[in-house]
Scaffold this motif. Structure first.
Motif, PDB file in Angstrom:
ATOM      1  N   CYS B 169       0.836  -1.214   0.000  1.00 46.93           N
ATOM      2  CA  CYS B 169       0.000   0.000   0.000  1.00 46.93           C
ATOM      3  C   CYS B 169       0.863   1.254   0.000  1.00 46.93           C
ATOM      4  O   CYS B 169       0.498   2.268  -0.609  1.00 46.93           O
ATOM      5  CB  CYS B 169      -0.944  -0.005   1.195  1.00 46.93           C
ATOM      6  SG  CYS B 169      -0.130  -0.127   2.794  1.00 46.93           S
ATOM      7  N   VAL B 170       2.010   1.184   0.665  1.00 46.88           N
ATOM      8  CA  VAL B 170       2.921   2.346   0.712  1.00 46.88           C
ATOM      9  C   VAL B 170       3.555   2.543  -0.670  1.00 46.88           C
ATOM     10  O   VAL B 170       3.632   3.668  -1.175  1.00 46.88           O
ATOM     11  CB  VAL B 170       4.006   2.142   1.794  1.00 46.88           C
ATOM     12  CG1 VAL B 170       4.953   3.332   1.833  1.00 46.88           C
ATOM     13  CG2 VAL B 170       3.364   1.922   3.152  1.00 46.88           C
ATOM     14  N   ASN B 171       3.962   1.429  -1.282  1.00 51.63           N
ATOM     15  CA  ASN B 171       4.557   1.516  -2.624  1.00 51.63           C
ATOM     16  C   ASN B 171       3.572   2.079  -3.636  1.00 51.63           C
ATOM     17  O   ASN B 171       3.933   2.839  -4.535  1.00 51.63           O
ATOM     18  CB  ASN B 171       4.995   0.128  -3.096  1.00 51.63           C
ATOM     19  CG  ASN B 171       6.244  -0.350  -2.377  1.00 51.63           C
ATOM     20  OD1 ASN B 171       6.996   0.467  -1.836  1.00 51.63           O
ATOM     21  ND2 ASN B 171       6.444  -1.647  -2.352  1.00 51.63           N
ATOM     22  N   ALA B 172       2.291   1.677  -3.482  1.00 47.37           N
ATOM     23  CA  ALA B 172       1.302   2.058  -4.491  1.00 47.37           C
ATOM     24  C   ALA B 172       0.795   3.485  -4.320  1.00 47.37           C
ATOM     25  O   ALA B 172       0.163   4.027  -5.233  1.00 47.37           O
ATOM     26  CB  ALA B 172       0.116   1.090  -4.429  1.00 47.37           C
ATOM     27  N   CYS B 173       1.043   4.072  -3.178  1.00 46.09           N
ATOM     28  CA  CYS B 173       0.463   5.393  -2.889  1.00 46.09           C
ATOM     29  C   CYS B 173       1.073   6.459  -3.820  1.00 46.09           C
ATOM     30  O   CYS B 173       2.253   6.804  -3.701  1.00 46.09           O
ATOM     31  CB  CYS B 173       0.708   5.760  -1.426  1.00 46.09           C
ATOM     32  SG  CYS B 173      -0.116   7.285  -0.966  1.00 46.09           S
ATOM     33  N   VAL B 174       0.258   6.955  -4.713  1.00 45.31           N
ATOM     34  CA  VAL B 174       0.745   7.894  -5.742  1.00 45.31           C
ATOM     35  C   VAL B 174       1.235   9.211  -5.132  1.00 45.31           C
ATOM     36  O   VAL B 174       2.346   9.653  -5.416  1.00 45.31           O
ATOM     37  CB  VAL B 174      -0.364   8.145  -6.799  1.00 45.31           C
ATOM     38  CG1 VAL B 174       0.147   9.069  -7.886  1.00 45.31           C
ATOM     39  CG2 VAL B 174      -0.850   6.820  -7.378  1.00 45.31           C
ATOM     40  N   PRO B 175       0.444   9.843  -4.250  1.00 39.68           N
ATOM     41  CA  PRO B 175       0.911  11.144  -3.709  1.00 39.68           C
ATOM     42  C   PRO B 175       1.838  10.997  -2.501  1.00 39.68           C
ATOM     43  O   PRO B 175       2.116  11.984  -1.838  1.00 39.68           O
ATOM     44  CB  PRO B 175      -0.391  11.825  -3.301  1.00 39.68           C
ATOM     45  CG  PRO B 175      -1.327  10.721  -3.006  1.00 39.68           C
ATOM     46  CD  PRO B 175      -0.916   9.532  -3.797  1.00 39.68           C
TER      47      PRO B 175
END
Lengths: 299, 217
Positions: B169-175
């Motif tokens: 989820c941290v890797n995927a977080c765009v902003p």
């Protein structure tokens, strides 16, 4: 400011617990009740020396309650693992109490069924141990629920006491029915009626204090109380708990005790109504358990 | 020993649900099971309306009530603070589901659900059942991608810094609204953010000391 959302209302509104009352969670309600009835019947039967009650109480508390608990589990074949955490978990402690009652209760009752055994049912050690485990077994559901801080309605020190009084009351009522069925003399009958009336009055006091203290709890506690008193659980509370569970049996038993005139039909109806009240209040308590909203709590 | 934690910056989160999808994809979560949720809504009345976005996940509390109430020891806390479930020990009593003040646990009891009802399992679902077999009748929840952290540490990587060792989820977080790291290391970015931007936890009154902090708008 309240956030207005649809998909995850459980995060912004007071949300009811569902796992322990809906679907197969309903078995937990039933198991807690049977534990109270079985233990209560055993204790009152021990006090009034009724062997049928002792055997029936043991069967209800150990066989029926145990079986229903298994039905409630997601993985019943692993139920033995429940014994792994007695230091912290009230479910583990509860199972230990049920096992303890199962063993000492069986040892105490056994001579009544198998007279050739080398000990008697009057052995004081067995009576005391079985009674102690039965007593704690009635109490423990109150601790299981009361330990949960997240649901303020349950997080009340009086909950175990409430379970205890209801358990004893249910047991006393069933013991009375057994005595009525056996046709014992009126003096013994009135003794049980007197005990039942005293327990009923104690229960009224404890229920009143319980709901009053919940009213002083946080907003989720107050909201739970609103659901029970004014919300969708209102009819069940007023008809089931108050009228059938308190007013009706209290009238019948107080009349019987004061006048000394025994009506089998009326007493049976009184006991049945009280049992309905007992089922209703425990259903209300499980159903009205609310969580604090996740989001506004920190704002 | 590190104590892993997460900081979520509400100001940065745009509510794209990338974390939710990444989590589902990473763990092959079946329909209806979410370890990561994003709550999006509005507050106030026109014209003073503001959008509210809250990414939610298991808080991996320092003093987790779910671990205490578990009768079998199936839910346990690792030395690094991550709370995990041993599915082989879980009996599905749901005491942990009831006790969690954050309602972050799911009782998985329907293994027949398909993403495309009536059309059978997709290859994705078939693979998921092999790689991450959830057990019917047990409880499930977020693991902070513990398998990524463990594998990364073995390779000498740093969780929260190296993508391979960081939760999906941290890797995927765009902003970059999510930051992962060691709460016990004062020089770590999560500790710095919590201190400087006054990170807050949900429901501190329960005394569970969550490892997920939120930076308010």
């Amino acid at each position: 400011m309240m956030v207005n959302l649809r998909p995850y209302e459980w995060m912004v509104k007071y949300t009811p617990q569902r796992e322990w009352i809906e679907g197969c969670g309903i078995f937990l309600w039933l198991a807690f009740i049977l534990g109270g009835i079985g233990g209560g019947l055993y204790l009152t039967s021990l006090y009034f020396n009724n062997y049928t009650g002792l055997i029936l109480g043991w069967i209800i508390a150990v066989i029926l309650k145990g079986g229903i608990h298994l039905a409630e589990l997601g993985k019943p074949l692993r139920a033995w693992r429940v014994l792994c955490n007695p230091r912290n978990s009230w479910i583990t402690r509860g199972l230990i109490l049920v096992i303890g009652f199962g063993i000492f209760g069986a040892l105490q009752i056994a001579p009544a069924v198998f007279p050739s055994l080398p000990w008697t049912s009057d052995a004081l050690v067995l009576k005391v141990l079985a009674a102690l485990f039965a007593f704690l077994m009635i109490l423990y559901p109150g601790f299981v629920m009361g330990y949960i801080k997240a649901i303020p309605l349950w997080n009340n020190a009086l909950l175990p006491v409430l379970y205890l009084v209801y358990g004893l009351l249910d047991g006393c009522g069933l013991c009375l029915l057994l005595v009525l069925a056996a046709g014992v003399d009126q003096t013994a009958l009135l003794k049980i009626v007197g005990s039942f009336t005293v327990l009923l009055i104690s229960m009224i006091v404890i229920v009143s204090i319980y709901f009053t203290t919940t009213g002083y709890a946080n907003n989720a506690g107050k909201e739970s109380l609103q659901i029970i008193l004014k919300g969708h659980l209102g009819p069940l509370f007023y008809i089931g708990v108050l009228v059938l569970g308190i007013v009706f049996p209290l009238g019948i038993f107080a009349f019987t005790y004061l006048t000394g005139s025994v009506s089998v039909v009326l007493l049976t109806m009184g006991v049945i109504c009280q049992l309905v009240g007992s089922l209703s209040i425990r259903f209300c308590l499980l159903k009205a358990g609310l969580y604090m909203p996740l989001i506004p709590g920190r704002r | 020993m590190a104590r892993w934690g997460m900081v979520i910056d509400e100001k940065r989160c745009i509510g794209c649900w990338a974390c939710t999808i990444a989590c589902k994809q990473e763990h092959f979560l079946p329909p209806g099971v979410f370890w990561n949720r994003v709550l999006i809504g509005e507050s106030g009345k026109y014209p003073l309306v503001s959008k509210e976005i809250y990414p939610i996940l298991c808080n991996h509390c320092r003093d987790p009530i779910c671990v205490k109430v578990c009768p079998t020891g199936a839910t346990y806390q690792r030395d690094d603070g991550i709370v995990v479930i041993d599915y082989d020990k879980c009996i599905g009593c749901r005491y942990c589901v009831i006790a969690c003040p954050y309602q972050q646990r799911t009782f998985y009891n329907d293994d027949k659900k398909e993403y495309f009802p009536g059309q059978g399992l997709t290859p994705f679902e078939v693979l998921g059942k092999k790689l991450y077999p959830l057990q019917k009748g047990t409880v499930t929840k977020c693991t902070f991608c513990v398998e990524r952290i463990d594998a990364g540490l073995k390779k000498g990587l740093k969780p929260g810094v190296d993508r391979e060792a960081t939760p999906a989820c941290v890797n995927a977080c765009v902003p970059k609204a999510r930051v992962f790291g060691d709460l016990d290391d004062p020089s770590n970015e999560v500790s710095r953010l919590i201190k400087e931007k006054k990170g807050k936890q949900f429901h501190g009154e329960f005394g569970t000391d969550p490892a997920v902090y939120y930076l308010a708008k």
